[in-house]
Design a protein around this motif. Structure first.
Motif, short mmCIF file in Angstrom:
data_model
loop_
_atom_site.label_atom_id
_atom_site.label_comp_id
_atom_site.label_asym_id
_atom_site.label_seq_id
_atom_site.Cartn_x
_atom_site.Cartn_y
_atom_site.Cartn_z
N ALA A 56 0.82 -1.21 0.00
CA ALA A 56 0.00 0.00 0.00
C ALA A 56 0.86 1.26 0.00
O ALA A 56 0.33 2.37 0.02
N GLN A 57 2.17 1.08 -0.01
CA GLN A 57 3.15 2.18 0.01
C GLN A 57 2.94 3.10 1.20
O GLN A 57 3.01 4.31 1.10
N LYS A 58 2.65 2.47 2.34
CA LYS A 58 2.47 3.23 3.59
C LYS A 58 3.73 3.13 4.43
O LYS A 58 4.56 2.24 4.23
N ASP A 59 3.86 4.05 5.38
CA ASP A 59 5.00 4.02 6.28
C ASP A 59 4.99 2.74 7.10
O ASP A 59 3.93 2.24 7.48
N MET A 60 6.19 2.25 7.38
CA MET A 60 6.35 1.07 8.23
C MET A 60 6.19 1.49 9.69
O MET A 60 7.16 1.85 10.35
N THR A 61 4.96 1.50 10.15
CA THR A 61 4.64 1.96 11.50
C THR A 61 4.68 0.82 12.52
O THR A 61 4.24 0.99 13.65
N LEU A 62 5.21 -0.31 12.13
CA LEU A 62 5.26 -1.47 13.01
C LEU A 62 6.32 -1.30 14.08
O LEU A 62 7.27 -0.53 13.92
N SER A 63 6.18 -2.06 15.15
CA SER A 63 7.18 -2.05 16.23
C SER A 63 8.47 -2.72 15.76
O SER A 63 8.49 -3.40 14.73
N LEU A 64 9.52 -2.54 16.53
CA LEU A 64 10.79 -3.20 16.22
C LEU A 64 10.61 -4.71 16.14
O LEU A 64 11.11 -5.35 15.22
N THR A 65 9.90 -5.27 17.08
CA THR A 65 9.66 -6.72 17.08
C THR A 65 8.92 -7.15 15.82
O THR A 65 9.28 -8.15 15.18
N ASP A 66 7.90 -6.39 15.44
CA ASP A 66 7.14 -6.73 14.24
C ASP A 66 8.00 -6.61 12.98
O ASP A 66 7.92 -7.45 12.08
N LEU A 67 8.83 -5.58 12.92
CA LEU A 67 9.71 -5.40 11.76
C LEU A 67 10.71 -6.54 11.66
O LEU A 67 10.96 -7.06 10.57
N ARG A 68 11.28 -6.93 12.80
CA ARG A 68 12.23 -8.04 12.79
C ARG A 68 11.52 -9.34 12.41
O ARG A 68 12.11 -10.19 11.73
N THR A 69 10.26 -9.48 12.80
CA THR A 69 9.47 -10.64 12.41
C THR A 69 9.31 -10.67 10.89
O THR A 69 9.49 -11.71 10.26
N CYS A 70 9.00 -9.52 10.31
CA CYS A 70 8.83 -9.44 8.86
C CYS A 70 10.11 -9.83 8.14
O CYS A 70 10.06 -10.61 7.17
N LEU A 71 11.24 -9.32 8.59
CA LEU A 71 12.51 -9.62 7.94
C LEU A 71 12.87 -11.10 8.12
O LEU A 71 13.31 -11.76 7.18
N PHE A 72 12.64 -11.62 9.32
CA PHE A 72 12.87 -13.05 9.57
C PHE A 72 12.02 -13.90 8.62
O PHE A 72 12.51 -14.84 8.00
N PHE A 73 10.75 -13.55 8.52
CA PHE A 73 9.84 -14.34 7.68
C PHE A 73 10.25 -14.27 6.21
O PHE A 73 10.18 -15.27 5.50
N GLU A 74 10.71 -13.10 5.76
CA GLU A 74 11.20 -12.99 4.39
C GLU A 74 12.40 -13.90 4.18
O GLU A 74 12.52 -14.56 3.14
N SER A 75 13.29 -13.97 5.16
CA SER A 75 14.46 -14.85 5.01
C SER A 75 14.03 -16.30 4.90
O SER A 75 14.59 -17.06 4.11
N ARG A 76 13.04 -16.69 5.66
CA ARG A 76 12.54 -18.07 5.60
C ARG A 76 11.82 -18.32 4.27
O ARG A 76 11.92 -19.39 3.69
N ARG A 77 11.07 -17.33 3.80
CA ARG A 77 10.34 -17.46 2.53
C ARG A 77 11.32 -17.72 1.39
O ARG A 77 11.14 -18.67 0.61
N TRP A 78 12.35 -16.90 1.28
CA TRP A 78 13.31 -17.04 0.19
C TRP A 78 14.13 -18.32 0.32
O TRP A 78 14.47 -18.93 -0.69
#
Length: 110
Positions: A56-78
């Motif tokens: 949606a091209q919105k700001d990443m307003t997530l918490s640090l924990t949520d952001l790290r979760t997103c990056l972790f999940f991307e690493s597992r996805r790839w």
């Protein structure tokens, strides 16, 4: 790299804003989203929130924990896909890395 709790994460631990996947992936694994959230399903739900904001091209307003979760999940996805991220995948990873940096500099450890 070993697991790094949010409270011990410092800016120098975070890859540069233009880092390659080879540098981002080990950093992503300094957080274990499955363990933190207690299940693959909950980890995926949190990660999907990040993808929705990105698309949606919105700001990443997530918490640090949520952001790290997103990056972790991307690493597992790839890893599961046995590929390196696409151009869009790298763009998203860089956005996550920079949002993590902002939270760490601001000392937002939640």
């Amino acid at each position: 790299m070993d697991i790094i709790p949010n409270s011990h994460l410092i800016e120098k631990d975070i890859p540069s804003h233009r880092a390659s996947w080879k540098k981002i992936e080990p950093f992503a694994l300094t957080f274990n989203g499955y363990k933190h959230w207690g299940s693959f399903k909950r980890c995926r739900e949190v990660a999907e929130d990040g993808v929705k904001l990105y698309r949606a091209q919105k700001d990443m307003t997530l918490s640090l924990t949520d952001l790290r979760t997103c990056l972790f999940f991307e690493s597992r996805r790839w890893k599961h896909l046995e590929k390196t991220p696409s151009k869009k995948g790298m763009e998203y990873a860089h956005i996550l890395v920079e949002a993590i940096r902002v939270r760490v500099i601001a000392k937002e450890i939640g």
